[in-house]
Design an enzyme around this catalytic site. Structure first.
Site, short mmCIF file in Angstrom:
data_model
loop_
_atom_site.label_atom_id
_atom_site.label_comp_id
_atom_site.label_asym_id
_atom_site.label_seq_id
_atom_site.Cartn_x
_atom_site.Cartn_y
_atom_site.Cartn_z
N ASP A 1 1.13 6.04 -2.26
CA ASP A 1 1.58 5.58 -0.96
C ASP A 1 0.43 4.89 -0.25
OD1 ASP A 1 4.33 6.62 0.73
OD2 ASP A 1 2.77 5.60 1.87
N ASP B 1 -2.28 0.40 -2.14
CA ASP B 1 -1.38 -0.65 -1.70
C ASP B 1 -0.77 -1.25 -2.97
OD1 ASP B 1 -0.17 -3.07 -0.92
OD2 ASP B 1 -1.60 -3.38 0.70
N ASN C 1 10.26 3.96 -6.19
CA ASN C 1 10.96 4.09 -4.92
C ASN C 1 10.42 3.17 -3.83
OD1 ASN C 1 12.31 5.61 -2.54
ND2 ASN C 1 10.11 5.92 -2.19
N TYR D 1 13.90 -9.17 1.20
CA TYR D 1 14.22 -7.80 0.80
C TYR D 1 15.48 -7.75 -0.05
CZ TYR D 1 15.48 -2.85 1.25
OH TYR D 1 15.83 -1.54 0.99
N LYS E 1 15.95 -6.54 -3.92
CA LYS E 1 16.78 -5.40 -4.29
C LYS E 1 17.89 -5.79 -5.26
CE LYS E 1 14.63 -2.10 -2.30
NZ LYS E 1 13.96 -1.07 -3.11
N THR F 1 16.37 8.13 7.26
CA THR F 1 14.95 8.45 7.33
C THR F 1 14.51 8.33 8.79
OG1 THR F 1 14.25 6.16 7.00
CG2 THR F 1 14.62 7.49 5.02
#
Length: 252
Positions: free
Chosen positions: A41, A67, A94, A159, A163, A194
């Site tokens: 992370d 990163d 993920n 994005y 995906k 989240t």
């Protein structure tokens, strides 16, 4: 009470983006299966707190501060994980960032950055662990997609493009590595609550849309995605590969 999959105990698991959100829930669930868990992370403080929490509970957890746009750093981190935990048998790709962006404002540099944040590292993480999986004659890779591109979500083309590409990557790897008993699947979450989603986008209007469009008239939580991820990594899903599984409360 969550299911326990005895075949997972002792396996080395790597989770990208494991410091918060869905990733944190996945890390916690694999730790609960007595796996040896490493996660990558970019958020250091929260990730270190997660390690302290799980370590205090007796779990074997390792954090790598990387990163993921830096592929050389990613490769080095995976080498360190393997040196510590042994060959990685389960990879959970993920990590992503659904930062909003308007099409007229996107530069080539920003576009490349969105691809790097959301899809490129998935391939190179898989590339780094596949030789050991192939040698072992088994392995699991789970790539995280999204329903965003299926429902025509606007305002973040980099994005949604990334995906959508997750499914192509998943099917290609599943075909190439199926002969070595390596299973590769994708999970496409819906709108998962989240803390980031709640803070940034859970407006009364958005909540009304959720209630209108989902079959289940409630919020879907990160742990629900994590529980399905653990199942898909286990031998209970031994014949499942080359697929994308939508977990969205019935939105799509």
């Amino acid at each position: 009470m969550a299911a326990v999959y005895s075949d997972l105990e002792g396996q080395a698991v790597l989770v990208t983006g494991g410091g918060s959100g869905i990733g944190e829930s996945i890390v916690r669930r694999f730790a609960g299966q007595k796996c040896k868990v490493a996660f990558i992370d970019v958020a250091k403080e929260h990730s270190e707190a997660l390690v302290r929490d799980l370590t205090s509970q007796g779990s074997a957890v390792r954090f790598e501060h990387v990163d993921l746009r830096d592929i050389d750093a990613l490769r080095r981190a995976i080498k360190r994980v393997k040196a510590d935990l042994g060959p990685i048998s389960i990879l959970i790709n993920n990590a992503a960032n659904d930062e909003r962006h308007q099409t007229p404002e996107v530069t080539p540099e920003y576009w490349d950055d969105r691809i790097a944040v959301n899809i490129r590292h998935q391939f190179f993480a898989a590339q780094a662990v596949l030789p050991d999986m192939k040698a072992a004659g088994r392995g699991v890779i789970i790539n995280f997609g999204s329903i965003s591109w299926m429902i025509g979500h606007g305002g973040m083309a980099g994005y949604t493009t990334s995906k959508a590409a997750v499914l192509g990557l998943t099917r290609s790897l599943a075909r190439d590595y199926g002969p070595y008993n390596i299973r590769v699947n994708a999970i496409a979450p819906g709108w998962i609550m989240t803390q980031r989603q709640i803070d940034n986008w859970l407006t009364p209007q958005a909540l009304r849309e959720l209630e209108e469009r989902q079959c289940l008239k409630r919020k879907i939580m990160p742990d629900e995605i994590a529980r399905f991820t653990v199942f898909l990594a286990s031998e209970e899903a031994s014949a499942c590969t080359n697929q994308q599984y939508v977990v969205d409360g019935g939105w799509v």
